[in-house]
Design an enzyme around this catalytic site. Structure first.
Site, PDB file in Angstrom:
ATOM      1  CD  GLU A 101       1.571  -4.871  10.102  1.00  0.00           C
ATOM      2  OE1 GLU A 101       1.543  -3.802   9.470  1.00  0.00           O
ATOM      3  OE2 GLU A 101       0.544  -5.483  10.458  1.00  0.00           O
TER       4      GLU A 101
ATOM      5  NE  ARG B  55      -8.429  -5.759 -20.599  1.00  0.00           N
ATOM      6  CZ  ARG B  55      -8.587  -4.575 -21.170  1.00  0.00           C
ATOM      7  NH1 ARG B  55      -7.704  -3.621 -20.969  1.00  0.00           N
ATOM      8  NH2 ARG B  55      -9.622  -4.327 -21.949  1.00  0.00           N
TER       9      ARG B  55
ATOM     10  CG  ASP C  83      -9.621  -0.614 -22.317  1.00  0.00           C
ATOM     11  OD1 ASP C  83     -10.745  -0.990 -22.664  1.00  0.00           O
ATOM     12  OD2 ASP C  83      -8.640  -1.355 -22.201  1.00  0.00           O
TER      13      ASP C  83
ATOM     14  N   PRO D  76       0.825  -1.217   0.000  1.00  0.00           N
ATOM     15  CG  PRO D  76      -0.208  -1.186   2.095  1.00  0.00           C
ATOM     16  CD  PRO D  76       0.603  -2.052   1.183  1.00  0.00           C
TER      17      PRO D  76
END
Ligand code: SAM
Length: 273
Positions: free
Chosen positions: A119, A161, A176, A92
């Site tokens: 963690e 993709r 897209d 993150p």
């Protein structure tokens, strides 16, 4: 492209056998190798974590199993002919994973993924491999997952993709949301298919007109509308040169106008649907 994933939950990666990624594997466009990190532990309990230096809650993944695992996976990859590895570490605290980064990763021949639990991984592991190869620390969004495996699935699908020959229709990703090109940094508008009437709901008439110019304009207006509603930040930071005269008219109707620096900002409260 070759992908290696080292994880303590190999079964979490089973979806890589399904759908688009599964087909890309079956057709030999993608070689996927999933490895159990615990293979590289040496104690009876197959320990991969320990308490953090400096105290604090949670556990930290240990250097030794990760180091041995990555060394062997890299050596095996080279042995079977893979070249130019890059390490992808989901976290993150990484840089946001975007379509632009997906395009960059799709040009690399070999990605090694190191999804963590607890963690995260002892920092020295990332530092060590950064001396040998590019390391991408990537976040898939501003929230905290329990582990990096879901992030590996997300990154893999977005990258796969884009590989040549993977999508049935090579044009599919050109329009897209976030695709480079005419629709750059706009969200894609709504899409429709048959039947033309469903539960009393018609499809927009312009889509039946066969008039390519009008259809393209309508799609662009829908994209502008959706982007101003859901991602106003994309409009605010867009290069004003990306908007033609018609775009500007649409933006004005939607309550947006150029500021002193030419960039667009909202002039009126959001128009409710
Ligand atoms: N304390 C860590 C922090 O705030 O950075 C959170 C660790 S999280 C519980 C465990 C693992 O899940 C991370 O090391 C990473 O591999 C993965 N993870 C969690 N959220 C993620 C996100 N938004 N993007 C990518 N990976 C994520």
């Amino acid at each position: 492209m070759r992908l290696d994933v080292v994880t303590i939950f190999p079964e979490y990666l089973d979806p890589l056998n399904v759908s688009l990624v599964g087909k890309a594997r079956a057709h030999g466009r993608l070689g996927v190798h999933v490895h159990d990190l615990r293979q590289w532990t040496r104690d009876r309990h197959h320990t991969v974590d320990d308490t953090p230096y400096g105290g604090g809650p949670g556990m930290v993944m240990k250097t030794e199993p990760w180091g041995e695992a990555l060394d062997q996976v890299i050596a095996d990859g080279y042995e079977s002919g893979a070249r130019r590895p890059a390490l992808v570490v989901p976290t993150p605290s990484g840089r946001p994973f975007t379509q632009e980064l997906a395009v960059e990763l799709s040009a690399r021949p070999w990605l090694l993924f190191a999804p963590a639990r607890y963690e995260g991984i002892d920092r020295r592991v990332t530092e060590e491999y950064a001396t040998r190869m590019p390391v991408y620390e990537v976040s898939i969004g501003d929230y905290v997952l329990a582990g990096g495996e879901a992030a590996v699935l997300v990154v893999t699908e977005a990258v796969a993709r884009l590989l040549p020959g993977v999508l049935g229709n090579a044009e599919s990703h050109r329009d897209d949301s976030f695709a480079p090109g005419a629709m750059a940094d706009l969200l894609e508008g709504p899409v429709y298919t048959k039947p033309p009437n469903w539960r009393g709901r018609d499809i927009p008439e312009v889509l039946l007109s066969g008039h390519h110019g009008r259809i393209a304009r309508w799609r662009r207006d829908q994209a502008l509308d959706r982007t101003t509603r859901n991602r106003p930040d994309l409009i605010e930071r867009a290069d004003p040169a990306a908007f033609d005269k018609k775009d500007r008219e649409t933006l004005s109707i939607l309550g947006w106008a150029p500021g002193p620096d030419g960039r667009f900002g909202r002039t009126a409260p959001d128009v409710e649907e």
